[in-house]
Write a protein that holds these residues in place. Structure first.
Motif, short mmCIF file in Angstrom:
data_model
loop_
_atom_site.label_atom_id
_atom_site.label_comp_id
_atom_site.label_asym_id
_atom_site.label_seq_id
_atom_site.Cartn_x
_atom_site.Cartn_y
_atom_site.Cartn_z
N ALA A 1 0.83 -1.20 0.00
CA ALA A 1 0.00 0.00 0.00
C ALA A 1 0.87 1.26 0.00
CB ALA A 1 -0.92 0.00 1.20
N ILE A 2 1.90 1.27 0.82
CA ILE A 2 2.80 2.43 0.87
C ILE A 2 3.51 2.61 -0.46
CG2 ILE A 2 4.90 3.33 1.95
CD1 ILE A 2 3.86 2.07 4.59
N LEU A 3 3.96 1.50 -1.04
CA LEU A 3 4.62 1.56 -2.35
C LEU A 3 3.67 2.11 -3.41
CD1 LEU A 3 7.53 0.55 -2.80
CD2 LEU A 3 6.53 -1.37 -4.00
N GLY A 4 2.42 1.66 -3.39
CA GLY A 4 1.43 2.16 -4.33
C GLY A 4 1.19 3.65 -4.17
N ILE A 5 1.13 4.12 -2.94
CA ILE A 5 0.92 5.55 -2.68
C ILE A 5 2.10 6.36 -3.21
CG2 ILE A 5 0.82 7.27 -0.83
CD1 ILE A 5 -0.81 5.18 0.77
N ILE A 6 3.31 5.87 -2.95
CA ILE A 6 4.51 6.58 -3.42
C ILE A 6 4.52 6.66 -4.94
CG2 ILE A 6 7.02 6.43 -3.58
CD1 ILE A 6 6.96 5.31 -0.69
N ILE B 1 -4.19 8.42 -15.52
CA ILE B 1 -5.56 7.98 -15.26
C ILE B 1 -5.66 6.46 -15.27
CG2 ILE B 1 -7.91 7.98 -16.21
CD1 ILE B 1 -7.31 10.88 -17.15
N VAL B 2 -5.01 5.83 -16.24
CA VAL B 2 -5.04 4.37 -16.32
C VAL B 2 -4.35 3.75 -15.10
CG1 VAL B 2 -4.15 2.39 -17.62
CG2 VAL B 2 -5.23 4.29 -18.82
N LEU B 3 -3.19 4.27 -14.74
CA LEU B 3 -2.46 3.71 -13.61
C LEU B 3 -3.14 3.97 -12.28
CD1 LEU B 3 1.26 4.33 -14.62
CD2 LEU B 3 -0.04 2.20 -14.67
N THR B 4 -3.95 5.04 -12.20
CA THR B 4 -4.71 5.30 -10.99
C THR B 4 -5.68 4.16 -10.71
OG1 THR B 4 -4.54 7.68 -11.28
CG2 THR B 4 -6.36 6.90 -9.93
N ILE B 5 -6.17 3.53 -11.74
CA ILE B 5 -7.06 2.38 -11.59
C ILE B 5 -6.27 1.08 -11.49
CG2 ILE B 5 -8.90 1.06 -12.71
CD1 ILE B 5 -9.74 3.81 -13.98
N LEU B 6 -5.24 0.96 -12.30
CA LEU B 6 -4.50 -0.29 -12.42
C LEU B 6 -3.65 -0.63 -11.19
CD1 LEU B 6 -4.09 -2.52 -14.51
CD2 LEU B 6 -2.09 -1.29 -15.31
N ILE B 7 -2.95 0.34 -10.62
CA ILE B 7 -2.06 0.06 -9.49
C ILE B 7 -2.84 -0.45 -8.27
CG2 ILE B 7 -0.50 1.13 -7.80
CD1 ILE B 7 0.70 2.70 -10.14
N PRO B 8 -3.91 0.22 -7.82
CA PRO B 8 -4.65 -0.34 -6.69
C PRO B 8 -5.26 -1.72 -7.00
CG PRO B 8 -5.22 1.94 -6.97
CD PRO B 8 -4.41 1.55 -8.16
N ALA B 9 -5.69 -1.92 -8.24
CA ALA B 9 -6.25 -3.22 -8.61
C ALA B 9 -5.18 -4.31 -8.53
CB ALA B 9 -6.84 -3.17 -10.02
N LEU B 10 -3.98 -4.03 -9.00
CA LEU B 10 -2.90 -5.01 -8.93
C LEU B 10 -2.50 -5.30 -7.48
CD1 LEU B 10 -0.63 -3.91 -11.90
CD2 LEU B 10 -2.07 -5.94 -11.74
N ILE B 11 -2.49 -4.28 -6.64
CA ILE B 11 -2.19 -4.49 -5.22
C ILE B 11 -3.26 -5.37 -4.59
CG2 ILE B 11 -2.02 -3.34 -2.98
CD1 ILE B 11 -0.67 -1.00 -4.46
N TRP B 12 -4.52 -5.13 -4.92
CA TRP B 12 -5.60 -5.95 -4.39
C TRP B 12 -5.48 -7.40 -4.86
CZ3 TRP B 12 -9.70 -8.54 -6.74
CH2 TRP B 12 -10.65 -9.04 -5.87
N ILE B 13 -5.21 -7.60 -6.13
CA ILE B 13 -5.05 -8.95 -6.68
C ILE B 13 -3.89 -9.67 -6.00
CG2 ILE B 13 -4.39 -10.25 -8.75
CD1 ILE B 13 -6.04 -8.17 -10.35
N PHE B 14 -2.79 -8.96 -5.81
CA PHE B 14 -1.64 -9.56 -5.13
C PHE B 14 -2.02 -9.96 -3.71
CE2 PHE B 14 2.53 -9.36 -2.97
CZ PHE B 14 3.18 -10.31 -3.75
N GLY B 15 -2.80 -9.14 -3.01
CA GLY B 15 -3.26 -9.47 -1.67
C GLY B 15 -4.15 -10.71 -1.65
N VAL B 16 -4.99 -10.84 -2.65
CA VAL B 16 -5.84 -12.04 -2.75
C VAL B 16 -4.99 -13.28 -2.95
CG1 VAL B 16 -7.56 -13.19 -4.20
CG2 VAL B 16 -7.88 -10.80 -3.58
N PHE B 17 -3.98 -13.20 -3.81
CA PHE B 17 -3.10 -14.35 -4.04
C PHE B 17 -2.34 -14.72 -2.77
CE2 PHE B 17 -3.00 -13.37 -8.77
CZ PHE B 17 -3.86 -14.43 -9.08
N ILE B 18 -1.93 -13.73 -1.99
CA ILE B 18 -1.23 -14.00 -0.75
C ILE B 18 -2.17 -14.73 0.23
CG2 ILE B 18 -0.24 -12.93 1.32
CD1 ILE B 18 0.92 -10.78 -0.47
N ARG B 19 -3.43 -14.27 0.32
CA ARG B 19 -4.39 -14.93 1.21
C ARG B 19 -4.67 -16.35 0.76
NH1 ARG B 19 -8.88 -11.28 0.71
NH2 ARG B 19 -7.57 -9.49 0.42
#
Length: 64
Positions: A9-14, A42-60
């Motif tokens: 999350a911090i990396l995504g914010i940075i 604009i595209v990365l504003t949507i894509l980066i949080p989505a990728l972080i969420w997907i990565f979190g799902v894979f970790i779970r």
């Protein structure tokens, strides 16, 4: 797992803040590619949080 999610999350914010600052800089300096940079922002504003969420799902899933 919580630490990994916090780090992501911090990396995504940075990344997003840096991208917005670069877009603003490009607009203020009248860069001819400003519209392309804005579109990418604009595209990365949507894509980066989505990728972080997907990565979190894979970790779970992997943790189970």
């Amino acid at each position: 797992m919580k630490k990994v999610r916090q780090i992501l999350a911090i990396l995504g914010i940075i990344i997003l803040v840096g991208m917005y600052a670069f877009t603003l800089f490009a607009a203020l300096t009248d860069n001819p590619k400003t519209m392309h940079i804005l579109g990418l922002s604009i595209v990365l504003t949507i894509l980066i949080p989505a990728l972080i969420w997907i990565f979190g799902v894979f970790i779970r899933i992997r943790k189970k």
